[in-house]
Motif scaffolding. Structure first.
Motif, PDB file in Angstrom:
ATOM      1  N   ILE A  46      -6.330   8.071  -1.902  1.00  0.00           N
ATOM      2  CA  ILE A  46      -6.164   7.752  -3.682  1.00  0.00           C
ATOM      3  C   ILE A  46      -6.746   6.558  -3.880  1.00  0.00           C
ATOM      4  O   ILE A  46      -6.391   5.420  -3.304  1.00  0.00           O
ATOM      5  CB  ILE A  46      -4.742   7.971  -3.814  1.00  0.00           C
ATOM      6  CG1 ILE A  46      -4.151   9.192  -3.569  1.00  0.00           C
ATOM      7  CG2 ILE A  46      -4.637   7.701  -5.227  1.00  0.00           C
ATOM      8  CD1 ILE A  46      -2.753   9.229  -3.639  1.00  0.00           C
ATOM      9  N   HIS A  49      -0.647   5.813 -11.791  1.00  0.00           N
ATOM     10  CA  HIS A  49      -0.941   7.251 -11.590  1.00  0.00           C
ATOM     11  C   HIS A  49      -1.130   7.645 -10.007  1.00  0.00           C
ATOM     12  O   HIS A  49      -0.986   8.654  -9.380  1.00  0.00           O
ATOM     13  CB  HIS A  49      -2.139   7.643 -12.436  1.00  0.00           C
ATOM     14  CG  HIS A  49      -1.748   8.003 -13.673  1.00  0.00           C
ATOM     15  ND1 HIS A  49      -2.615   8.560 -14.675  1.00  0.00           N
ATOM     16  CD2 HIS A  49      -0.778   7.398 -14.564  1.00  0.00           C
ATOM     17  CE1 HIS A  49      -1.843   8.602 -15.685  1.00  0.00           C
ATOM     18  NE2 HIS A  49      -1.126   8.131 -15.693  1.00  0.00           N
ATOM     19  N   THR A  70       1.077   9.795  -7.791  1.00  0.00           N
ATOM     20  CA  THR A  70       0.327  11.072  -6.992  1.00  0.00           C
ATOM     21  C   THR A  70       0.446  10.984  -5.615  1.00  0.00           C
ATOM     22  O   THR A  70       1.022  12.120  -5.024  1.00  0.00           O
ATOM     23  CB  THR A  70      -1.237  11.051  -7.299  1.00  0.00           C
ATOM     24  OG1 THR A  70      -1.511  10.912  -8.611  1.00  0.00           O
ATOM     25  CG2 THR A  70      -1.823  11.958  -6.687  1.00  0.00           C
ATOM     26  N   TYR A 101       4.361  12.272  -5.045  1.00  0.00           N
ATOM     27  CA  TYR A 101       4.538  13.505  -5.136  1.00  0.00           C
ATOM     28  C   TYR A 101       3.746  14.497  -4.109  1.00  0.00           C
ATOM     29  O   TYR A 101       4.290  15.328  -3.696  1.00  0.00           O
ATOM     30  CB  TYR A 101       4.343  13.956  -6.353  1.00  0.00           C
ATOM     31  CG  TYR A 101       5.477  13.508  -7.637  1.00  0.00           C
ATOM     32  CD1 TYR A 101       6.768  13.857  -7.575  1.00  0.00           C
ATOM     33  CD2 TYR A 101       4.946  12.730  -8.495  1.00  0.00           C
ATOM     34  CE1 TYR A 101       7.912  13.449  -8.158  1.00  0.00           C
ATOM     35  CE2 TYR A 101       5.949  12.205  -9.433  1.00  0.00           C
ATOM     36  CZ  TYR A 101       7.307  12.643  -9.278  1.00  0.00           C
ATOM     37  OH  TYR A 101       8.218  12.174 -10.282  1.00  0.00           O
ATOM     38  N   ALA A 151      -8.062   7.758  -9.199  1.00  0.00           N
ATOM     39  CA  ALA A 151      -7.196   7.529 -10.304  1.00  0.00           C
ATOM     40  C   ALA A 151      -7.449   6.211 -10.693  1.00  0.00           C
ATOM     41  O   ALA A 151      -6.486   5.102 -10.604  1.00  0.00           O
ATOM     42  CB  ALA A 151      -5.617   7.816  -9.908  1.00  0.00           C
ATOM     43  N   ASN A 210      -8.601  12.119 -12.194  1.00  0.00           N
ATOM     44  CA  ASN A 210      -7.616  11.891 -13.087  1.00  0.00           C
ATOM     45  C   ASN A 210      -8.003  10.793 -13.658  1.00  0.00           C
ATOM     46  O   ASN A 210      -7.928   9.444 -13.345  1.00  0.00           O
ATOM     47  CB  ASN A 210      -6.191  11.508 -12.202  1.00  0.00           C
ATOM     48  CG  ASN A 210      -5.015  11.044 -13.295  1.00  0.00           C
ATOM     49  OD1 ASN A 210      -5.185  11.303 -14.442  1.00  0.00           O
ATOM     50  ND2 ASN A 210      -4.274  10.574 -12.584  1.00  0.00           N
ATOM     51  N   GLY A 264       1.349  12.577 -11.800  1.00  0.00           N
ATOM     52  CA  GLY A 264       1.323  12.334 -10.457  1.00  0.00           C
ATOM     53  C   GLY A 264       1.924  13.600  -9.901  1.00  0.00           C
ATOM     54  O   GLY A 264       1.192  13.866  -9.027  1.00  0.00           O
ATOM     55  N   TRP A 265       3.092  14.314 -10.465  1.00  0.00           N
ATOM     56  CA  TRP A 265       3.485  15.654 -10.112  1.00  0.00           C
ATOM     57  C   TRP A 265       2.403  16.729 -10.031  1.00  0.00           C
ATOM     58  O   TRP A 265       2.092  17.391  -8.977  1.00  0.00           O
ATOM     59  CB  TRP A 265       4.639  16.178 -10.837  1.00  0.00           C
ATOM     60  CG  TRP A 265       5.104  17.510 -10.657  1.00  0.00           C
ATOM     61  CD1 TRP A 265       4.752  18.579 -10.694  1.00  0.00           C
ATOM     62  CD2 TRP A 265       6.512  17.656  -9.855  1.00  0.00           C
ATOM     63  NE1 TRP A 265       5.290  19.707 -10.248  1.00  0.00           N
ATOM     64  CE2 TRP A 265       6.611  18.850  -9.834  1.00  0.00           C
ATOM     65  CE3 TRP A 265       7.659  16.756  -9.732  1.00  0.00           C
ATOM     66  CZ2 TRP A 265       7.960  19.701  -9.474  1.00  0.00           C
ATOM     67  CZ3 TRP A 265       8.638  17.286  -9.323  1.00  0.00           C
ATOM     68  CH2 TRP A 265       8.823  18.771  -9.245  1.00  0.00           C
ATOM     69  N   PHE A 292      -1.265  16.213 -10.506  1.00  0.00           N
ATOM     70  CA  PHE A 292      -2.509  15.833  -9.624  1.00  0.00           C
ATOM     71  C   PHE A 292      -1.939  16.028  -8.309  1.00  0.00           C
ATOM     72  O   PHE A 292      -2.947  16.524  -7.451  1.00  0.00           O
ATOM     73  CB  PHE A 292      -2.607  14.567 -10.013  1.00  0.00           C
ATOM     74  CG  PHE A 292      -4.038  13.923  -9.356  1.00  0.00           C
ATOM     75  CD1 PHE A 292      -5.215  15.084  -9.785  1.00  0.00           C
ATOM     76  CD2 PHE A 292      -4.370  12.867  -9.154  1.00  0.00           C
ATOM     77  CE1 PHE A 292      -6.482  14.700  -9.528  1.00  0.00           C
ATOM     78  CE2 PHE A 292      -5.638  12.465  -9.008  1.00  0.00           C
ATOM     79  CZ  PHE A 292      -6.612  13.300  -9.188  1.00  0.00           C
ATOM     80  N   ALA A 293      -0.701  15.738  -7.700  1.00  0.00           N
ATOM     81  CA  ALA A 293      -0.282  16.217  -6.293  1.00  0.00           C
ATOM     82  C   ALA A 293      -0.507  17.550  -5.936  1.00  0.00           C
ATOM     83  O   ALA A 293      -1.024  17.985  -4.943  1.00  0.00           O
ATOM     84  CB  ALA A 293       0.925  15.641  -5.987  1.00  0.00           C
TER      85      ALA A 293
END
Length: 410
Positions: free
Chosen positions: A31, A37, A41, A44, A230, A355, A370-371, A373-374
């Protein structure tokens, strides 16, 4: 070298809440961006999808970009269904996040007032309240007398240049301590074995055809099964290394804090007409934000005239602040799309996800995006809540136009 035990006996002090490992040669996922963010990500991905072989790469220090430079307002009272869905999901996560991370985020649901100063403001605001209610979001319309009850220090007299004609009110909205949010996520990630690598700037990508297989960094190449960007205002810079032109412009956004004051401001107040938003932090300083500087820039500072106008607007709404002293000012770099809504999803390159484009609304979305995008990364396809925010909408024309629809600090 003995293997690292994630989070083992780390002292409870910010810089020791997580380890500082050397980056490995490869990960299941990398990431790019160690702000809110990026951290959310990774969190999650680990919690919801069982992925812990992850590196979060930050070119500076953890959360040293927009995460540490915003005014921490959290709300979900957006006009369009797509925006409201994502931000309301985020707000619900905020409401349980302190307990989940077992860390004091100083999340304070003190409510948010969005002021109306003209008949058109009133019409637009009532429309938004009705739209919020249809989406199950707490929202009320307050007349000037009710505004004064919620926040007695606002000047609601009728002889002002921009008289307060009412306001929308979201009681569940509020603020949190941005540094604590980053530290809480970082501590949880470290304990799950996720690597947080600071001072590691991503300078390019490794690709095989149209597949991204890793990143080039200032600390050497790192292979990755999946790469997620991100990087907020610098997302377009990274994408340019692939010849991918994102529909994003970067601008400075400034804010300031006053000296410490006794508790006088009970809520968050936002005004589009005079263009300022004001809250009082837990320690006592006033936190004031304004609109973006008009020019494009990647510098974390802005023009002085923006600060002057911001202070004039605040004093117009709150005459009692006229004698308050400014303690410090700062700037961030916000990324703005043509429809003032984010881009969250796939890219034309296999294994690369993006993102960005949150403008001035990124902090409040932290756990929610985060939820989602994960989910997008783990399943190689969008979550229903971020599906409308794909890059392809700028080709299809299915925009989510939030320009001015949801108040000043989008």
């Amino acid at each position: 070298m003995a293997p690292r035990t994630p989070g083992a006996d780390l002292p409870e002090h910010p810089e020791w809440l997580w380890s500082s490992p050397e980056p490995k040669a490869s990960y299941d996922a990398v990431i790019v961006g160690g702000g809110g963010h990026g951290l959310a990500t990774a969190y999650y991905l680990a919690v919801n999808h069982g992925m812990t072989d992850i590196a979060v790469l930050e070119k500076g220090w953890l959360a040293g970009g927009n995460m540490a430079r915003n005014t921490t307002i959290i709300r979900s009272n957006y006009l369009w269904d797509e925006s409201a869905g994502l931000y309301e999901h985020s707000l619900k996560l905020w409401e349980g996040l302190e307990d989940e991370l077992d860390y004091p985020l100083l999340f304070s649901q003190r409510g948010v007032l969005n002021l109306a100063h003209s008949l058109q403001d009133v019409r637009d605001s009532v429309r938004r309240v009705n739209a919020n209610r249809l989406n199950g979001i707490d929202a009320e319309w307050l007349d000037p007398a009710q505004v004064a009850e919620v926040c007695p220090i606002i000047d609601t007299s009728e002889d002002l240049r921009y008289p307060v004609m009412g306001a929308t009110w979201q009681p569940r909205a509020g603020i949190a301590k941005h540094d604590h949010v980053a530290w809480g996520f970082a501590r949880a990630l470290d304990r799950m074995g996720v690597d947080i690598v600071q001072n590691c700037e991503v300078t390019g990508f490794e690709r095989v055809g149209d597949r991204i297989v890793g990143v080039e960094t200032t600390r050497g190449p790192i292979r990755a099964g999946k790469v997620a960007m991100a990087a907020a205002g610098h997302s377009s810079v990274l994408a340019d290394t692939l010849g991918l032109r994102l529909p994003v412009q970067s601008h400075p956004l400034q804010a300031l804090v006053s000296e410490l004051l006794e508790p006088v401001h009970p809520t968050v107040v936002m005004s589009n007409a005079v263009h300022v938003y004001v809250s009082q932090a837990h320690k006592g300083e006033l936190v004031l934000g304004a609109g973006i500087d008009a020019y494009n820039s990647y510098s974390q500072r802005g023009a002085f005239h923006t600060i002057e106008r911001q202070m004039a607007a605040a004093v117009e709404l709150f005459p009692m602040f006229a004698r308050a002293h400014v303690l410090r000012t700062w700037g961030g770099v916000v990324d703005v799309t043509p429809d003032a809504s984010a881009i969250v999803g796939l890219t034309p390159f296999e294994g690369l996800y993006v993102n960005c484009g949150w403008g001035t609304g990124g902090f409040k979305a932290t756990p929610g995006v985060g939820w989602c995008f994960a989910h997008t990364i783990a399943n190689d396809g969008p979550h229903p809540l971020n599906a409308p925010f794909s890059l392809e909408r700028f080709t299809t024309g299915a925009l989510v136009d939030e320009h001015g629809a949801s108040g000043v600090a989008h």
